[in-house]
Write a protein that holds these residues in place. Structure first.
Motif, PDB file in Angstrom:
ATOM      1  N   GLY A 117      29.235  50.731  42.407  1.00  0.00           N
ATOM      2  CA  GLY A 117      29.945  51.982  42.636  1.00  0.00           C
ATOM      3  C   GLY A 117      31.454  51.824  42.697  1.00  0.00           C
ATOM      4  N   ASP A 118      31.932  50.604  42.931  1.00  0.00           N
ATOM      5  CA  ASP A 118      33.370  50.361  42.925  1.00  0.00           C
ATOM      6  C   ASP A 118      33.931  50.493  41.515  1.00  0.00           C
ATOM      7  N   VAL A 119      35.216  50.798  41.453  1.00  0.00           N
ATOM      8  CA  VAL A 119      35.951  50.773  40.187  1.00  0.00           C
ATOM      9  C   VAL A 119      37.169  49.884  40.388  1.00  0.00           C
ATOM     10  N   VAL A 120      37.285  48.851  39.566  1.00  0.00           N
ATOM     11  CA  VAL A 120      38.384  47.896  39.680  1.00  0.00           C
ATOM     12  C   VAL A 120      39.290  48.053  38.465  1.00  0.00           C
ATOM     13  N   VAL A 121      40.598  48.130  38.717  1.00  0.00           N
ATOM     14  CA  VAL A 121      41.582  48.332  37.654  1.00  0.00           C
ATOM     15  C   VAL A 121      42.623  47.215  37.732  1.00  0.00           C
ATOM     16  N   ALA A 122      42.696  46.422  36.677  1.00  0.00           N
ATOM     17  CA  ALA A 122      43.700  45.365  36.567  1.00  0.00           C
ATOM     18  C   ALA A 122      44.757  45.824  35.572  1.00  0.00           C
ATOM     19  N   ALA A 123      46.022  45.773  35.975  1.00  0.00           N
ATOM     20  CA  ALA A 123      47.092  46.305  35.134  1.00  0.00           C
ATOM     21  C   ALA A 123      48.239  45.316  35.047  1.00  0.00           C
ATOM     22  N   ILE A 124      48.824  45.214  33.846  1.00  0.00           N
ATOM     23  CA  ILE A 124      50.001  44.372  33.632  1.00  0.00           C
ATOM     24  C   ILE A 124      51.023  45.176  32.850  1.00  0.00           C
ATOM     25  N   GLU A 125      52.249  45.138  33.328  1.00  0.00           N
ATOM     26  CA  GLU A 125      53.352  45.863  32.722  1.00  0.00           C
ATOM     27  C   GLU A 125      53.473  45.551  31.229  1.00  0.00           C
ATOM     28  N   GLY A 126      53.621  46.587  30.423  1.00  0.00           N
ATOM     29  CA  GLY A 126      53.814  46.419  29.001  1.00  0.00           C
ATOM     30  C   GLY A 126      52.544  46.233  28.208  1.00  0.00           C
ATOM     31  N   ILE A 127      51.422  46.066  28.900  1.00  0.00           N
ATOM     32  CA  ILE A 127      50.135  45.878  28.219  1.00  0.00           C
ATOM     33  C   ILE A 127      49.195  47.042  28.496  1.00  0.00           C
ATOM     34  N   GLY A 128      49.022  47.383  29.764  1.00  0.00           N
ATOM     35  CA  GLY A 128      48.185  48.507  30.115  1.00  0.00           C
ATOM     36  C   GLY A 128      47.258  48.201  31.274  1.00  0.00           C
ATOM     37  N   ALA A 129      46.355  49.129  31.521  1.00  0.00           N
ATOM     38  CA  ALA A 129      45.432  49.040  32.652  1.00  0.00           C
ATOM     39  C   ALA A 129      44.007  48.892  32.116  1.00  0.00           C
ATOM     40  N   LEU A 130      43.290  47.936  32.667  1.00  0.00           N
ATOM     41  CA  LEU A 130      41.919  47.633  32.296  1.00  0.00           C
ATOM     42  C   LEU A 130      41.000  48.055  33.438  1.00  0.00           C
ATOM     43  N   SER A 131      40.240  49.128  33.227  1.00  0.00           N
ATOM     44  CA  SER A 131      39.398  49.688  34.283  1.00  0.00           C
ATOM     45  C   SER A 131      37.926  49.398  33.991  1.00  0.00           C
ATOM     46  N   ASN A 132      37.209  48.952  35.044  1.00  0.00           N
ATOM     47  CA  ASN A 132      35.767  48.678  34.907  1.00  0.00           C
ATOM     48  C   ASN A 132      35.025  49.086  36.168  1.00  0.00           C
ATOM     49  N   PRO A 133      33.920  49.814  36.015  1.00  0.00           N
ATOM     50  CA  PRO A 133      33.066  50.095  37.163  1.00  0.00           C
ATOM     51  C   PRO A 133      32.185  48.896  37.470  1.00  0.00           C
ATOM     52  N   VAL A 134      31.644  48.877  38.680  1.00  0.00           N
ATOM     53  CA  VAL A 134      30.699  47.836  39.082  1.00  0.00           C
ATOM     54  C   VAL A 134      29.321  48.478  39.174  1.00  0.00           C
ATOM     55  N   LYS A 135      28.331  47.816  38.542  1.00  0.00           N
ATOM     56  CA  LYS A 135      26.988  48.397  38.433  1.00  0.00           C
ATOM     57  C   LYS A 135      25.951  47.406  38.917  1.00  0.00           C
ATOM     58  N   ALA A 136      24.979  47.874  39.669  1.00  0.00           N
ATOM     59  CA  ALA A 136      23.871  47.031  40.107  1.00  0.00           C
ATOM     60  C   ALA A 136      22.927  46.760  38.931  1.00  0.00           C
ATOM     61  N   VAL A 137      22.427  45.523  38.855  1.00  0.00           N
ATOM     62  CA  VAL A 137      21.430  45.174  37.834  1.00  0.00           C
ATOM     63  C   VAL A 137      20.277  44.433  38.488  1.00  0.00           C
TER      64      VAL A 137
END
Length: 276
Positions: free
Chosen positions: A256-276
């Motif tokens: 249910g979490d959403v983690v966003v990693a971002a670096i200036e000049g490149i952009g933001a990478l967003s991914n949800p966390v899912k149970a498997v």
């Protein structure tokens, strides 16, 4: 967004995937770049609104080489939380991730409760190799770089085995990569980029690539001394402080979490966390 392969069809032979494009060499890239810059207008069928496009990882690397403990404050927090050495390493700490770990923007990070209760994050600058590098001196190293991306070095902290990190860091979906690859000419100084990671909108990491202990030229020199770097390989250059394992109390990703990693000049990478 321009579909380059379709737009230049009949003019320039553009491979259909980025890794093949990189391997085709700098001459092709320069030809494509020049053609795009000199073309004032494109047919509607080769242009799309980025918001309407489903994006995947920009490439499937040949190799992913991770660099551990490459930011001083992360060395300190890891020594407290993960029983690593309190001293800064005198050589780069290297590990690998399999390419099966790669996912793209908005694709889910898998949380397998049978394997981990300590799923953690690390925002990192990814260096995409453009030209084959073997025994490259540091002062020549940046000439072998095609571009840069964001890598989220996901880790199952409780799956380290006798100090080895491969299974901890190499499980499926543990290498979110993207959201794009920005070519090196668009990044004047890869050691002057702001980095940030949030979980559910709350900032967890905040740093700059200028805090690296071993900079990109030194990493390429060290790695290429014994491992040939090939076009499309990615070096994940390490993470600043702020990992979940070092929080008080330790805090990890859950479904249910959403983690966003971002670096200036490149952009933001967003991914949800899912149970498997």
């Amino acid at each position: 967004m321009l579909d380059v392969a379709a737009a230049l069809s009949g003019t320039v032979d553009v491979p259909g995937d980025l890794r093949a494009y990189i391997a085709a060499g700098l001459d092709l890239h320069e030809q494509v770049r020049t053609t795009v810059e000199e073309t004032a207008e494109w047919p509607a069928e080769v242009v799309a609104d980025l918001a309407s496009v489903v994006r995947h990882a920009p490439l499937r690397p040949g190799k992913i080489i991770g660099v551990g403990l490459n930011y001083a404050e992360h060395v300190e927090e890891s020594s407290r939380a993960l029983d690593t050495d309190v001293q800064r390493p005198d050589r780069p700490v290297l590990f690998s991730k399999p390419t099966t770990a790669v996912i793209g923007p908005d694709e889910p990070i898998e949380h397998n409760a049978r394997l981990t209760a300590q799923l953690d994050w690390e925002c990192e600058l990814g260096v995409v190799i453009g030209e084959k590098a073997r025994s490259v001196a540091s002062d020549q190293a940046l000439g072998h770089v095609f571009g840069y991306c964001v890598v989220n070095d996901i880790s199952a902290r409780d799956q380290r085995r006798s100090g080895q990190w491969f299974f901890s860091k190499g499980q499926d979906t543990y290498a979110p990569l993207g959201p794009v690859v920005v070519t090196a000419d668009e990044v004047p100084d890869p050691h002057a980029l702001k980095m940030e990671l949030t979980v559910n909108g709350i900032r967890r990491q905040n740093g700059t690539t200028g805090q690296m202990i071993f900079r990109i030229p030194d990493l390429i020199e060290d790695i290429s001394a014994g491992v040939t770097l090939e076009p499309g390989d990615v070096i994940a250059t390490g993470s600043p402080q702020g990992v979940g394992a070092a929080m008080n109390p330790p805090t990890f990703l859950v479904p249910g979490d959403v983690v966003v990693a971002a670096i200036e000049g490149i952009g933001a990478l967003s991914n949800p966390v899912k149970a498997v």
